[in-house]
Each structure stands twice: as structure tokens, then as C-alpha cells.
Design a protein around this motif. Structure first.
Motif, PDB file in Angstrom:
ATOM      1  N   ILE A 109       0.822  -1.209   0.000  1.00  0.00           N
ATOM      2  CA  ILE A 109       0.000   0.000   0.000  1.00  0.00           C
ATOM      3  C   ILE A 109       0.855   1.258   0.000  1.00  0.00           C
ATOM      4  CG2 ILE A 109      -0.337   0.053   2.510  1.00  0.00           C
ATOM      5  CD1 ILE A 109      -2.807   1.185  -0.284  1.00  0.00           C
ATOM      6  N   ASP A 110       1.942   1.254   0.737  1.00  0.00           N
ATOM      7  CA  ASP A 110       2.779   2.456   0.751  1.00  0.00           C
ATOM      8  C   ASP A 110       3.446   2.667  -0.603  1.00  0.00           C
ATOM      9  OD1 ASP A 110       2.657   3.573   3.596  1.00  0.00           O
ATOM     10  OD2 ASP A 110       2.911   1.430   3.884  1.00  0.00           O
ATOM     11  N   THR A 111       3.790   1.579  -1.280  1.00  0.00           N
ATOM     12  CA  THR A 111       4.304   1.693  -2.647  1.00  0.00           C
ATOM     13  C   THR A 111       3.257   2.344  -3.544  1.00  0.00           C
ATOM     14  OG1 THR A 111       5.790  -0.209  -2.432  1.00  0.00           O
ATOM     15  CG2 THR A 111       5.089   0.386  -4.669  1.00  0.00           C
ATOM     16  N   LEU A 113       0.710   4.257  -2.657  1.00  0.00           N
ATOM     17  CA  LEU A 113       0.491   5.663  -2.302  1.00  0.00           C
ATOM     18  C   LEU A 113       1.591   6.543  -2.894  1.00  0.00           C
ATOM     19  CD1 LEU A 113      -0.749   5.207   1.360  1.00  0.00           C
ATOM     20  CD2 LEU A 113      -2.130   5.820  -0.648  1.00  0.00           C
ATOM     21  N   PHE A 114       2.833   6.044  -2.888  1.00  0.00           N
ATOM     22  CA  PHE A 114       3.906   6.770  -3.578  1.00  0.00           C
ATOM     23  C   PHE A 114       3.584   6.878  -5.070  1.00  0.00           C
ATOM     24  CE2 PHE A 114       7.463   5.893  -6.481  1.00  0.00           C
ATOM     25  CZ  PHE A 114       7.978   7.182  -6.542  1.00  0.00           C
ATOM     26  N   LEU A 115       3.211   5.770  -5.681  1.00  0.00           N
ATOM     27  CA  LEU A 115       2.942   5.766  -7.123  1.00  0.00           C
ATOM     28  C   LEU A 115       1.799   6.709  -7.490  1.00  0.00           C
ATOM     29  CD1 LEU A 115       3.353   1.966  -7.894  1.00  0.00           C
ATOM     30  CD2 LEU A 115       4.906   3.821  -8.573  1.00  0.00           C
ATOM     31  N   ASN A 116       0.761   6.772  -6.649  1.00  0.00           N
ATOM     32  CA  ASN A 116      -0.354   7.689  -6.927  1.00  0.00           C
ATOM     33  C   ASN A 116       0.146   9.125  -7.043  1.00  0.00           C
ATOM     34  OD1 ASN A 116      -2.203   5.590  -6.904  1.00  0.00           O
ATOM     35  ND2 ASN A 116      -2.841   5.955  -4.809  1.00  0.00           N
ATOM     36  N   GLY A 117       1.016   9.529  -6.128  1.00  0.00           N
ATOM     37  CA  GLY A 117       1.581  10.878  -6.191  1.00  0.00           C
ATOM     38  C   GLY A 117       2.486  11.062  -7.393  1.00  0.00           C
ATOM     39  N   ALA A 184     -10.824  -1.475   1.104  1.00  0.00           N
ATOM     40  CA  ALA A 184     -10.196  -0.443   1.926  1.00  0.00           C
ATOM     41  C   ALA A 184      -9.310   0.419   1.028  1.00  0.00           C
ATOM     42  CB  ALA A 184      -9.402  -1.090   3.061  1.00  0.00           C
ATOM     43  N   GLU A 185      -8.246   0.956   1.609  1.00  0.00           N
ATOM     44  CA  GLU A 185      -7.379   1.902   0.921  1.00  0.00           C
ATOM     45  C   GLU A 185      -6.633   1.319  -0.276  1.00  0.00           C
ATOM     46  OE1 GLU A 185      -4.455   3.161   3.772  1.00  0.00           O
ATOM     47  OE2 GLU A 185      -3.922   1.108   4.251  1.00  0.00           O
ATOM     48  N   GLN A 186      -6.679   0.021  -0.448  1.00  0.00           N
ATOM     49  CA  GLN A 186      -5.889  -0.613  -1.500  1.00  0.00           C
ATOM     50  C   GLN A 186      -6.549  -0.593  -2.879  1.00  0.00           C
ATOM     51  OE1 GLN A 186      -8.003  -2.193   0.332  1.00  0.00           O
ATOM     52  NE2 GLN A 186      -8.675  -4.079  -0.590  1.00  0.00           N
ATOM     53  N   LEU A 187      -7.713  -0.002  -3.026  1.00  0.00           N
ATOM     54  CA  LEU A 187      -8.428  -0.070  -4.310  1.00  0.00           C
ATOM     55  C   LEU A 187      -7.601   0.454  -5.481  1.00  0.00           C
ATOM     56  CD1 LEU A 187     -12.079   0.789  -3.297  1.00  0.00           C
ATOM     57  CD2 LEU A 187     -11.097  -1.437  -3.871  1.00  0.00           C
ATOM     58  N   SER A 188      -6.845   1.529  -5.295  1.00  0.00           N
ATOM     59  CA  SER A 188      -6.051   2.039  -6.412  1.00  0.00           C
ATOM     60  C   SER A 188      -4.948   1.064  -6.799  1.00  0.00           C
ATOM     61  CB  SER A 188      -5.472   3.425  -6.086  1.00  0.00           C
ATOM     62  OG  SER A 188      -4.551   3.343  -5.018  1.00  0.00           O
ATOM     63  N   MET A 189      -4.601   0.136  -5.916  1.00  0.00           N
ATOM     64  CA  MET A 189      -3.602  -0.884  -6.246  1.00  0.00           C
ATOM     65  C   MET A 189      -4.089  -1.734  -7.413  1.00  0.00           C
ATOM     66  SD  MET A 189      -1.771  -3.588  -3.633  1.00  0.00           S
ATOM     67  CE  MET A 189      -2.063  -2.442  -2.303  1.00  0.00           C
TER      68      MET A 189
END
Length: 193
Positions: A109-111, A113-117, A184-189
Motif C-alpha cells: 500500500i505504501d508503494t 500511495l507513492f505511485l499515486n503521487g 479499503a485503501e488498497q483499491l487504487s492498487m
């Protein structure tokens, strides 16, 4: 409305104040996870920071040319310096060097979130060097390696830690750390994968 703008500016200021803006540093672009531990950067914070900086340019708080230089340096840091496993990055790194922070885990997930930015900044900047670095980072991610079957559904694992006794692993013999089994928060993954 003024209180909302103050909150937006204060949020932007956090990322600006806690990001390594030394473009020649091996940790260029890395952002502290919190102000109590300024030397410990979070890769998720970098992603949030890149998005905040796009907003900063749009609001006149940052020069577009500086965002371009900072984004290039940040993507280079991730392409060349930040430790990764199968393309997924470690959760925490030293803000000055980009080295793995203690025994931190490799975090899906942190990967993301970095990629989204990174995707946000690249889409805003429309720069071929940024795009090439982002493509390099995305191309090395082995998404399928972090997917497994959970009760008949394909599911992403949350993290991996190759260090016995490392963060979130404890005494487990398995390097895998939990999994996503709910929305949860992982949907953009799933979109990135």
C-alpha cells in the motif's frame, strides 16, 4: 472558507518543510513520516507530497520549474536508490540516504500511495524524463508475486519482510505479512496493477 484554505496551506507546508529538497542528495525528494522523527522518511508521505506540490504550483506556492526538478530527482531516487523487492518499496527509509530504515517491511500500500503521487505529478508536468523514470519504476513491479488466492478470490498481500524478526513479522517463519480481505485503501492498487 478561510479556515479551509489555511488547512490546505498548512498541509502543503508540512510536505514542503519535511521533504529533502537537496537535489544532489541520495535521498532527494524523500519526505519525513512525521515531525517527531525527521530522519525517517515514509514512501507514502513522498506520494502525498508530490500531490500536495501539484496543488502548491496551482495555488502559486511553488514554482513549476522547481516541482519539475524535484519530481525528476524524486523519481530518480526511487528508480536508483530506494530498496525494493519485486518492484515494491520498503515502507520507511533514511531521509538523507534513501537506505532502508532499520527492519522495515516492503509495503504494497505504501508503494501504491507513492505511485499515486508520482502519477499525479507526471500527469501534471507532462515531462518526458519524469515519464521515463516512472515507466522504469512501474515496469519492474511484479504485481502477481504479491497476489494469492484467499477464499476463492485473488487478493493482494499487505507486506513482505525478508528480515526474521523484522517489522510486523515478529517470530513468524513466513516473510508474508497479512493480506487485504476487505475493501479499503488498497483499491487504487488494483487499478495500477
Amino acid at each position: 472558507m478561510d479556515h479551509i484554505l489555511r488547512e490546505i496551506k498548512a498541509s502543503y507546508d508540512f510536505f514542503y518543510d519535511h521533504t529533502n529538497k537537496d537535489l544532489s542528495s541520495p535521498g532527494a525528494g524523500l519526505c519525513s513520516d512525521n515531525d517527531a522523527k525527521p530522519d525517517m522518511a515514509s514512501i507514502a508521505a513522498v506520494g502525498f507530497g508530490l500531490s500536495a506540490f501539484v496543488i502548491g504550483v496551482r495555488r502559486g506556492w511553488m514554482e513549476r520549474s522547481f516541482l519539475l526538478d524535484l519530481t525528476r530527482a524524486t523519481l530518480s531516487t526511487f528508480a536508483r536508490r530506494v530498496p525494493h523487492f519485486k518492484g515494491f518499496f520498503v515502507h520507511f527509509v533514511d531521509r538523507s540516504t534513501g537506505d532502508r530504515w532499520k527492519r522495515t517491511e516492503i509495503s504494497t500500500i505504501d508503494t501504491v500511495l507513492f505511485l499515486n503521487g508520482a502519477v499525479t505529478a507526471c500527469a501534471f508536468l507532462k515531462d518526458s524524463r519524469c515519464d521515463a523514470l516512472l515507466d522504469e519504476i512501474l515496469d519492474r513491479i511484479e504485481w502477481d508475486y504479491f497476489v494469492f488466492d484467499y477464499q476463492g478470490r485473488k487478493t493482494f498481500r499487505m507486506a513482505y519482510n525478508d528480515v526474521l524478526g523484522g517489522d510486523y513479522r515478529g517470530g513468524s517463519n513466513s516473510p508474508w505479512i497479512y493480506h487485504w480481505h476487505m475493501t479499503a485503501e488498497q483499491l487504487s492498487m488494483y487499478v495500477l496493477a
